[in-house]
Each structure stands twice: as C-alpha cells, then as structure tokens.
Write a protein that holds these residues in place. Sequence first.
Motif, PDB file in Angstrom:
ATOM      1  N   ALA A 144      12.005 -15.122   4.336  1.00 15.97           N
ATOM      2  CA  ALA A 144      10.809 -14.896   5.169  1.00 15.97           C
ATOM      3  C   ALA A 144      10.279 -13.488   4.895  1.00 15.97           C
ATOM      4  O   ALA A 144      10.995 -12.504   5.066  1.00 15.97           O
ATOM      5  CB  ALA A 144      11.159 -15.047   6.649  1.00 15.97           C
ATOM      6  N   VAL A 145       9.023 -13.413   4.456  1.00 20.81           N
ATOM      7  CA  VAL A 145       8.387 -12.133   4.115  1.00 20.81           C
ATOM      8  C   VAL A 145       7.104 -11.993   4.918  1.00 20.81           C
ATOM      9  O   VAL A 145       6.350 -12.960   5.063  1.00 20.81           O
ATOM     10  CB  VAL A 145       8.040 -12.072   2.608  1.00 20.81           C
ATOM     11  CG1 VAL A 145       7.355 -10.746   2.262  1.00 20.81           C
ATOM     12  CG2 VAL A 145       9.285 -12.257   1.740  1.00 20.81           C
ATOM     13  N   GLY A 146       6.879 -10.792   5.438  1.00 21.63           N
ATOM     14  CA  GLY A 146       5.592 -10.463   6.044  1.00 21.63           C
ATOM     15  C   GLY A 146       5.092  -9.164   5.442  1.00 21.63           C
ATOM     16  O   GLY A 146       5.748  -8.584   4.567  1.00 21.63           O
ATOM     17  N   LEU A 147       3.928  -8.710   5.907  1.00 19.17           N
ATOM     18  CA  LEU A 147       3.347  -7.481   5.370  1.00 19.17           C
ATOM     19  C   LEU A 147       3.466  -6.339   6.380  1.00 19.17           C
ATOM     20  O   LEU A 147       3.302  -6.551   7.575  1.00 19.17           O
ATOM     21  CB  LEU A 147       1.865  -7.682   5.033  1.00 19.17           C
ATOM     22  CG  LEU A 147       1.532  -8.772   4.019  1.00 19.17           C
ATOM     23  CD1 LEU A 147       0.034  -8.754   3.725  1.00 19.17           C
ATOM     24  CD2 LEU A 147       2.335  -8.608   2.723  1.00 19.17           C
ATOM     25  N   GLY A 148       3.726  -5.138   5.855  1.00 23.74           N
ATOM     26  CA  GLY A 148       3.782  -3.947   6.698  1.00 23.74           C
ATOM     27  C   GLY A 148       2.831  -2.886   6.186  1.00 23.74           C
ATOM     28  O   GLY A 148       2.745  -2.652   4.979  1.00 23.74           O
ATOM     29  N   THR A 149       2.097  -2.241   7.111  1.00 25.50           N
ATOM     30  CA  THR A 149       1.205  -1.165   6.679  1.00 25.50           C
ATOM     31  C   THR A 149       1.989   0.108   6.364  1.00 25.50           C
ATOM     32  O   THR A 149       1.515   0.969   5.638  1.00 25.50           O
ATOM     33  CB  THR A 149       0.179  -0.820   7.772  1.00 25.50           C
ATOM     34  OG1 THR A 149       0.889  -0.442   8.962  1.00 25.50           O
ATOM     35  CG2 THR A 149      -0.724  -2.009   8.073  1.00 25.50           C
ATOM     36  N   ASP A 150       3.182   0.258   6.943  1.00 27.21           N
ATOM     37  CA  ASP A 150       4.031   1.424   6.730  1.00 27.21           C
ATOM     38  C   ASP A 150       3.257   2.736   6.844  1.00 27.21           C
ATOM     39  O   ASP A 150       3.443   3.646   6.028  1.00 27.21           O
ATOM     40  CB  ASP A 150       4.773   1.341   5.389  1.00 27.21           C
ATOM     41  CG  ASP A 150       5.922   2.351   5.319  1.00 27.21           C
ATOM     42  OD1 ASP A 150       6.363   2.818   6.387  1.00 27.21           O
ATOM     43  OD2 ASP A 150       6.358   2.676   4.201  1.00 27.21           O
ATOM     44  N   VAL A 151       2.421   2.828   7.821  1.00 22.40           N
ATOM     45  CA  VAL A 151       1.777   4.116   8.130  1.00 22.40           C
ATOM     46  C   VAL A 151       2.868   5.106   8.558  1.00 22.40           C
ATOM     47  O   VAL A 151       3.806   4.712   9.272  1.00 22.40           O
ATOM     48  CB  VAL A 151       0.760   3.903   9.282  1.00 22.40           C
ATOM     49  CG1 VAL A 151       0.409   5.194   9.987  1.00 22.40           C
ATOM     50  CG2 VAL A 151      -0.479   3.223   8.721  1.00 22.40           C
ATOM     51  N   GLY A 181       0.831  -1.208   0.000  1.00 22.92           N
ATOM     52  CA  GLY A 181       0.000   0.000   0.000  1.00 22.92           C
ATOM     53  C   GLY A 181       0.862   1.254   0.000  1.00 22.92           C
ATOM     54  O   GLY A 181       0.608   2.217  -0.741  1.00 22.92           O
ATOM     55  N   SER A 182       1.893   1.255   0.825  1.00 18.46           N
ATOM     56  CA  SER A 182       2.821   2.381   0.880  1.00 18.46           C
ATOM     57  C   SER A 182       3.534   2.558  -0.459  1.00 18.46           C
ATOM     58  O   SER A 182       3.705   3.679  -0.942  1.00 18.46           O
ATOM     59  CB  SER A 182       3.841   2.117   1.994  1.00 18.46           C
ATOM     60  OG  SER A 182       5.002   2.876   1.816  1.00 18.46           O
ATOM     61  N   ASN A 183       3.936   1.458  -1.059  1.00 16.22           N
ATOM     62  CA  ASN A 183       4.674   1.527  -2.334  1.00 16.22           C
ATOM     63  C   ASN A 183       3.813   2.118  -3.442  1.00 16.22           C
ATOM     64  O   ASN A 183       4.293   2.889  -4.271  1.00 16.22           O
ATOM     65  CB  ASN A 183       5.187   0.144  -2.747  1.00 16.22           C
ATOM     66  CG  ASN A 183       6.170  -0.447  -1.760  1.00 16.22           C
ATOM     67  OD1 ASN A 183       6.335  -1.657  -1.684  1.00 16.22           O
ATOM     68  ND2 ASN A 183       6.824   0.385  -0.972  1.00 16.22           N
ATOM     69  N   PHE A 184       2.526   1.773  -3.444  1.00 21.60           N
ATOM     70  CA  PHE A 184       1.607   2.394  -4.410  1.00 21.60           C
ATOM     71  C   PHE A 184       1.430   3.871  -4.081  1.00 21.60           C
ATOM     72  O   PHE A 184       1.472   4.735  -4.947  1.00 21.60           O
ATOM     73  CB  PHE A 184       0.228   1.723  -4.366  1.00 21.60           C
ATOM     74  CG  PHE A 184       0.164   0.378  -5.042  1.00 21.60           C
ATOM     75  CD1 PHE A 184       0.750   0.168  -6.278  1.00 21.60           C
ATOM     76  CD2 PHE A 184      -0.526  -0.673  -4.459  1.00 21.60           C
ATOM     77  CE1 PHE A 184       0.682  -1.063  -6.919  1.00 21.60           C
ATOM     78  CE2 PHE A 184      -0.605  -1.913  -5.090  1.00 21.60           C
ATOM     79  CZ  PHE A 184      -0.002  -2.103  -6.321  1.00 21.60           C
ATOM     80  N   PHE A 185       1.212   4.159  -2.786  1.00 17.18           N
ATOM     81  CA  PHE A 185       0.852   5.511  -2.366  1.00 17.18           C
ATOM     82  C   PHE A 185       1.945   6.523  -2.702  1.00 17.18           C
ATOM     83  O   PHE A 185       1.679   7.597  -3.241  1.00 17.18           O
ATOM     84  CB  PHE A 185       0.558   5.534  -0.866  1.00 17.18           C
ATOM     85  CG  PHE A 185      -0.013   6.832  -0.402  1.00 17.18           C
ATOM     86  CD1 PHE A 185      -1.359   7.113  -0.590  1.00 17.18           C
ATOM     87  CD2 PHE A 185       0.782   7.789   0.204  1.00 17.18           C
ATOM     88  CE1 PHE A 185      -1.899   8.323  -0.177  1.00 17.18           C
ATOM     89  CE2 PHE A 185       0.252   9.001   0.610  1.00 17.18           C
ATOM     90  CZ  PHE A 185      -1.088   9.267   0.417  1.00 17.18           C
ATOM     91  N   GLU A 200      -5.033  -7.006   0.619  1.00 15.31           N
ATOM     92  CA  GLU A 200      -5.589  -6.682  -0.699  1.00 15.31           C
ATOM     93  C   GLU A 200      -4.514  -6.029  -1.573  1.00 15.31           C
ATOM     94  O   GLU A 200      -4.332  -6.398  -2.745  1.00 15.31           O
ATOM     95  CB  GLU A 200      -6.772  -5.728  -0.527  1.00 15.31           C
ATOM     96  CG  GLU A 200      -7.362  -5.235  -1.830  1.00 15.31           C
ATOM     97  CD  GLU A 200      -8.448  -4.190  -1.599  1.00 15.31           C
ATOM     98  OE1 GLU A 200      -9.629  -4.556  -1.656  1.00 15.31           O
ATOM     99  OE2 GLU A 200      -8.121  -3.018  -1.356  1.00 15.31           O
ATOM    100  N   SER A 201      -3.772  -5.065  -1.000  1.00 14.74           N
ATOM    101  CA  SER A 201      -2.725  -4.388  -1.772  1.00 14.74           C
ATOM    102  C   SER A 201      -1.642  -5.365  -2.229  1.00 14.74           C
ATOM    103  O   SER A 201      -1.105  -5.227  -3.326  1.00 14.74           O
ATOM    104  CB  SER A 201      -2.089  -3.266  -0.945  1.00 14.74           C
ATOM    105  OG  SER A 201      -3.021  -2.241  -0.720  1.00 14.74           O
ATOM    106  N   ALA A 202      -1.316  -6.346  -1.379  1.00 10.85           N
ATOM    107  CA  ALA A 202      -0.288  -7.324  -1.755  1.00 10.85           C
ATOM    108  C   ALA A 202      -0.763  -8.162  -2.938  1.00 10.85           C
ATOM    109  O   ALA A 202       0.017  -8.484  -3.842  1.00 10.85           O
ATOM    110  CB  ALA A 202       0.056  -8.216  -0.564  1.00 10.85           C
ATOM    111  N   CYS A 203      -2.059  -8.520  -2.934  1.00  7.76           N
ATOM    112  CA  CYS A 203      -2.609  -9.254  -4.089  1.00  7.76           C
ATOM    113  C   CYS A 203      -2.524  -8.384  -5.346  1.00  7.76           C
ATOM    114  O   CYS A 203      -2.078  -8.836  -6.403  1.00  7.76           O
ATOM    115  CB  CYS A 203      -4.062  -9.655  -3.832  1.00  7.76           C
ATOM    116  SG  CYS A 203      -4.281 -10.879  -2.533  1.00  7.76           S
TER     117      CYS A 203
END
Length: 472
Positions: free
Chosen positions: A315-322, A294-298, A335-338
């Motif tokens: 090993a990969v996880g997801l970050g919201t990067d707010v 999401g951050s990368n798109f934003f 959703e953004s990762a998909c």
Amino acid sequence: MAPPSPTPVRLHRGMLFSPAAPDRLVAVEDGCLGVSAGGRVAAAGEYAEIAAHHPQAPVTDWRPAAILPGLVDLHSHIPQYVAMAMDGYDLLPWLERFIYPTEAAFADPRHARETSRRFFAAALACGTTTSLLYATVHAEGTRMAFRAAEEAGVRAAIGKVMMDRNAPAELLEETSASLTEADALCAEWNGAAEGRLRYAFTPRFAITCSAGLMRGVAGLAADHGALIQTHLAENPDELRTVAGLFPEAPHYTGVYADAGLLGPSTVMAHCLYLSDGEWDLLGESGTRVAHCAGSNFFLRSGVFDMGQAKRRGIAVGLGTDVGAGPSLSLFDEMESACFASRARYALERAAASRLGAMRGEFGRLPGGADLLASVLSRLELDDSVALVDPVQAFYLATLGGAQALGMADEIGSLEPGKWADFVVVRPPVIDAASPEEGRTPREVLSQIIYRTEPSAILATFVAGAERHRRTA
Ligand SMILES: [Zn+2]
C-alpha cells in the motif's frame, strides 16, 4: 463496515472523479454527490438520476468545477511549513541548518498553536482533508497541533517526534520520558474529535533513536492499536550512518524489523535505497509506504522505484514531506509522482544502455555474459509496471493514502456510506481562445493534476462540512 447510505440533505453538482482501483477511474460528466445530515456520502452518480430521486434536496451547482475526494497527505511535518523551498543542501546538513531550529521553536506552545493553525488552513486550501503528520519532540507543542487540527475540522494522525540520541541538545530526550509522554498523548488524542484525530507514534528515524526507544514504541503502539510513522532509506549518507550505528543489523529495514516496528499500522516514508530482500520484508509484514517525490527531487535524495512496491502489492500513498517538499499541495505531488516514475524509467534505460555498451568487456570475463544478462534483467525496463500516469497518481493521493492509513472503508473515494470528504476544483483553462469542449474526463483529470494552482480550489469539505472556501 460503513453504515447503509442515508438520505441526502444536500446535492453537489459537478463533474465527479473517484478512484476505483490503482489504474481505474470513475468519472461522471454531469455528476452529483449527495451528502447526508451526518456528513456521509448518501449518493454519487448521474445528476439527473439522483435529483429525480431527491427533488426536495437543495442543490449547490459547482459546474464547470469538478468534485474529487479529499486528498490524503501520507507524510508531512507541521513545524517545517515555515522552512519550505530552501534549496542547496543534502538531507543531513539541511536538517541542521533549517529544520532543527524551526522545530526548537515549538518549545513555545503559543508559537506551536499558531504555526499549526496556519498549516491546517493552508492544507485545506490545497484540498487536503486527511494528513499523517510529524509535530516535534515537545509534548505541549504536539498537543497544540492536535488542538489546531480539531479546530480546523480536518482528519489527521499526528505524533510527537521521538529522538533520544544524535539530535541537537534542545531537541534531545531521555528515552523513558519520551515514551511516557508519547503514551500520554496517545491516550489523550487517539480517536478524539469523533474519530477524526488519531495518534501516530513517531520515532524520527534510526539515526536519532536508540534500539530501546524503538522497541518501546512498538510495544506502546500495539497496546493502543495506534499508527507508527518513521523515515527509511532516504539518502546514501543516512544509510552509511545507520550501518555504523547498528553494525549487527543486516540492513536499514532490518533495524526497524528487529525493533518490531514493521507491520500494517506502520508508514515508512521514502524507501529509496532498499534491496530486494528489504522490499520483501516490507511486503510480507504489510508495512505501508509514503512516496514523497517532490521532496526526493528537492533534496537530491533519489528516485523512488514504484515497480518494487507494485509487484509486492504494498500500500503506497503520497506525501508532500514539507519542508523538504517544496509544496503543501498534493496536486503538485501527483505531478511529481508522474515525473519521478519517468525519471526512474529514464535512469534504468540509461543504465541498460551503458551496460549494453560494455558487452565486450563483460564477455571477456569468465561468466561475464551471464552476469550482464542477470544485471540487465533486474532493471525496470517494462514501462507498464513502474510508470505512474495521472489516473494512478490520483489513486495514490486518495484511496491509496486511505488504504495506507487503514481507512479505505471510510474515506478516499466518493462512495455511498463513506465520509463526504471532498474538494471542488475548477479545471484549468489552458488557452482561453481554444474551446474546452470535447475533452474526455480522463483528459480533464490529467489537466487538473498537471495544472492546478491553489487558486483553482474553490472549496474543501470534511464530513460534509465546508472547511475552506476560496475568498478572492
Ligand atoms: Zn519527512
């Protein structure tokens, strides 16, 4: 190893979802999660079976809601919570305009405490139970963030941001003071709150950190057995700046490798612009990656290449990067990762198509045909490798994140012996006039991932204790 599963003192009934492997889901339609007095998962499976074994245990019936493991946010910034969704800037100007001012405000401990409280309440309301987080350069502000995390009852690894160059004057630190303060905070908080809190050494990124500071971090983290987090290759301008600051380094990843910062206790956020050799370095060193789609798109930063990580077993996880990410919800991030994986797929197919159209021009060059074949072979055209579907996104936001934090034996899935960290979600009603029956569990999970609003999150539990309950 987790201790043997104890007796459940409460049963939670609902559709159960738990990740089993990166592309494998365990789903039980009429499921049950049994929680022990100590807050561990005592049983997970068919309701009828578990209830028959434990007829005395009281039951909370959440049906038709679903029970998922608590979500793991592998990268976010507490102070930036207030500056989400400010569009129109690239990384470096965005930092100057919005982010550094919100971080400077953490010089006031009371402000830091209140902002952190709201951050953790909001994260719990999104179903997030474990987070890896940046505070600011302020030692007292970071201490307030830890206090707020302790009060909220969440699991969190938090670090004081470290910057000893190329930062605004009010956020700039002296190298040895930065190391001394981080060392003291780590001694104070690593393993606190019955192990729910951990310290993460947090050199912001290579632009704002001298080689001496980063080497010092590597030493301290090894001494304490603590985590390290930083940013890597988020933006092309950042890459050029790093190359100018570290002319002797072979590439950006090499800067961190030279400082001793790579390894299984390190989480690198973003990793968008890496050569094959840099991916090899991450893979061989066991370094973990936080994918922040999401951050990368934003921030228009770029699109992560999941195939590179998958092929190397990283090993990969997801970050919201707010606040670069516009949402604190890992449902949005799944959703953004998909979507990011589809964007990557589309980009590579477009590149292949354009290169294919230049076949004649390549053919006129000596060795041109071979060169074209070699370039085409490096594009990710096999969708089975790089596409992220809802089952995989669910894994990344749960067990994948837990694995990246070295906590896969403790959290990340609903298995006996692990902590009972879970979130109760009402599956979306897509069309009230259409029947919901007949959806397979996999279809329900897909709709949960693409359509969950925070209002659908009914409750969030950490170690069996309710830490959030939807009020309205
Ligand atoms: Zn970040």
